[in-house]
Scaffold this motif. Structure first.
Motif, PDB file in Angstrom:
ATOM      1  N   VAL A 113       0.957  -1.099  -0.082  1.00 26.94           N
ATOM      2  CA  VAL A 113      -0.034  -0.274   0.175  1.00 26.94           C
ATOM      3  C   VAL A 113       0.532   1.316   0.356  1.00 26.94           C
ATOM      4  O   VAL A 113       1.828   0.480   1.296  1.00 26.94           O
ATOM      5  CB  VAL A 113      -1.102  -0.005   1.545  1.00 26.94           C
ATOM      6  CG1 VAL A 113      -1.639   1.326   1.354  1.00 26.94           C
ATOM      7  CG2 VAL A 113      -1.830  -1.188   0.662  1.00 26.94           C
ATOM      8  N   ASP A 114       0.638   2.343  -0.438  1.00 28.91           N
ATOM      9  CA  ASP A 114       1.411   3.402  -1.076  1.00 28.91           C
ATOM     10  C   ASP A 114       3.039   2.783  -1.756  1.00 28.91           C
ATOM     11  O   ASP A 114       3.638   4.444  -1.439  1.00 28.91           O
ATOM     12  CB  ASP A 114       1.560   3.938   0.116  1.00 28.91           C
ATOM     13  CG  ASP A 114       0.153   5.325   0.082  1.00 28.91           C
ATOM     14  OD1 ASP A 114      -0.230   5.757  -0.325  1.00 28.91           O
ATOM     15  OD2 ASP A 114       0.171   4.822   1.569  1.00 28.91           O
ATOM     16  N   GLN A 116       5.834   1.598  -4.421  1.00 30.44           N
ATOM     17  CA  GLN A 116       5.260   1.519  -6.163  1.00 30.44           C
ATOM     18  C   GLN A 116       6.253   0.433  -6.448  1.00 30.44           C
ATOM     19  O   GLN A 116       6.355  -1.315  -5.504  1.00 30.44           O
ATOM     20  CB  GLN A 116       7.421   2.575  -6.488  1.00 30.44           C
ATOM     21  CG  GLN A 116       7.512   2.479  -7.791  1.00 30.44           C
ATOM     22  CD  GLN A 116       8.803   3.075  -7.978  1.00 30.44           C
ATOM     23  OE1 GLN A 116       9.230   3.894  -6.773  1.00 30.44           O
ATOM     24  NE2 GLN A 116       8.917   3.020  -9.050  1.00 30.44           N
ATOM     25  N   THR A 153       3.138  -4.175   4.218  1.00 30.16           N
ATOM     26  CA  THR A 153       2.157  -3.788   4.478  1.00 30.16           C
ATOM     27  C   THR A 153       1.426  -4.764   4.354  1.00 30.16           C
ATOM     28  O   THR A 153       0.920  -5.848   3.672  1.00 30.16           O
ATOM     29  CB  THR A 153       1.746  -2.551   4.172  1.00 30.16           C
ATOM     30  OG1 THR A 153       1.250  -2.262   2.700  1.00 30.16           O
ATOM     31  CG2 THR A 153       2.689  -1.573   3.862  1.00 30.16           C
ATOM     32  N   THR A 156      -1.007  -6.193   0.143  1.00 27.84           N
ATOM     33  CA  THR A 156       0.368  -5.587  -0.323  1.00 27.84           C
ATOM     34  C   THR A 156      -0.872  -6.712  -2.181  1.00 27.84           C
ATOM     35  O   THR A 156      -1.394  -7.676  -1.609  1.00 27.84           O
ATOM     36  CB  THR A 156       1.370  -6.731  -0.425  1.00 27.84           C
ATOM     37  OG1 THR A 156       2.094  -5.381   0.785  1.00 27.84           O
ATOM     38  CG2 THR A 156       2.109  -6.468  -1.219  1.00 27.84           C
ATOM     39  N   TYR A 196      -5.351  -0.500   8.125  1.00 30.88           N
ATOM     40  CA  TYR A 196      -4.011  -0.844   7.122  1.00 30.88           C
ATOM     41  C   TYR A 196      -2.764  -0.565   8.126  1.00 30.88           C
ATOM     42  O   TYR A 196      -2.108  -0.298   6.713  1.00 30.88           O
ATOM     43  CB  TYR A 196      -4.083   0.867   5.769  1.00 30.88           C
ATOM     44  CG  TYR A 196      -5.087   0.609   5.645  1.00 30.88           C
ATOM     45  CD1 TYR A 196      -5.574  -0.428   4.113  1.00 30.88           C
ATOM     46  CD2 TYR A 196      -5.993   1.720   5.644  1.00 30.88           C
ATOM     47  CE1 TYR A 196      -6.280  -0.253   3.743  1.00 30.88           C
ATOM     48  CE2 TYR A 196      -7.161   1.727   5.087  1.00 30.88           C
ATOM     49  CZ  TYR A 196      -7.476   0.340   3.586  1.00 30.88           C
ATOM     50  OH  TYR A 196      -8.978   1.039   2.387  1.00 30.88           O
TER      51      TYR A 196
END
Length: 198
Positions: A113-114, A116, A153, A156, A196
């Motif tokens: 999450v967040d 690349q 995280t 994923t 999260y």
């Protein structure tokens, strides 16, 4: 959300966790949920799996060059930064040539999450099946890739492409019937403490 205490060994054992504080589980992908390309798609087959009576069940027949796509999302219970051991459940409809081989390649990209999107270390992964007696009537499993520990995280995402490629030896001349694909994971809790955050 209830969270099991690491100090409460009895409660963790009762919930299925081992002495290292982890339990193993599946992340499942039914063949009915995969996406296939317009060309070089595995063929939808109906197969009896060696059972008499005329009832058949769907499977996907992979010839060399055939491929499919599927997505995986890590669960909130999955231990962070651990390997996802991805495998196929298969049956071989023709076992005439014992010792023949069929090989698969798994291409993966993943992102937390967040995070690349990136190619996990080791991708593409390859694994080879060697034809054995009773493969036409038995449920077989083959690990096609131990996907590197990129799940930093919860939630994923992994985007996967599974392709049958040329074998290293005598090529199995029939299709490989893929019935299911899933990944074995380690989980260290029943979920995450926040939506999260593990």
């Amino acid at each position: 959300m209830q969270r099991l205490s690491y100090s409460n060994t009895q409660a963790r054992r009762a919930a299925g966790f081992n002495s290292d504080g982890v339990a193993f589980d599946d992340i499942q992908v039914s063949i009915s949920q995969v996406r296939v390309p317009a060309s070089n798609a595995p063929t939808e087959r109906l197969y009896a799996f060696g059972i008499g009576g005329g009832v058949t069940f769907p499977t996907l027949g992979f010839a060399v060059g055939d491929y499919m796509y599927f997505d995986i999302q890590s669960t909130h219970s999955m231990k962070l930064s651990t390997i996802l051991s991805q495998h196929i459940h298969f049956t071989l409809p023709n076992t005439t040539n014992i010792g023949d081989k069929a090989q698969f390649q798994l291409d993966v990209i993943a992102a937390a999450v967040d995070g690349q999107w990136a190619v996990p270390a080791g991708s593409p992964y390859t694994a080879e099946i060697t034809v054995a007696a009773n493969d036409n009537t038995h449920h077989r499993i083959k690990v096609v890739g131990d996907i590197a520990a990129v799940n930093t995280t919860v939630s994923t995402l992994y985007k996967c492409k599974l392709t049958r490629i040329a074998a290293s030896g005598s090529e199995y001349g029939s299709e490989v019937y893929v019935n299911f694909t899933d990944g074995h994971i380690q989980k260290d809790d029943i979920g995450s403490s926040q939506e999260y955050i593990k």
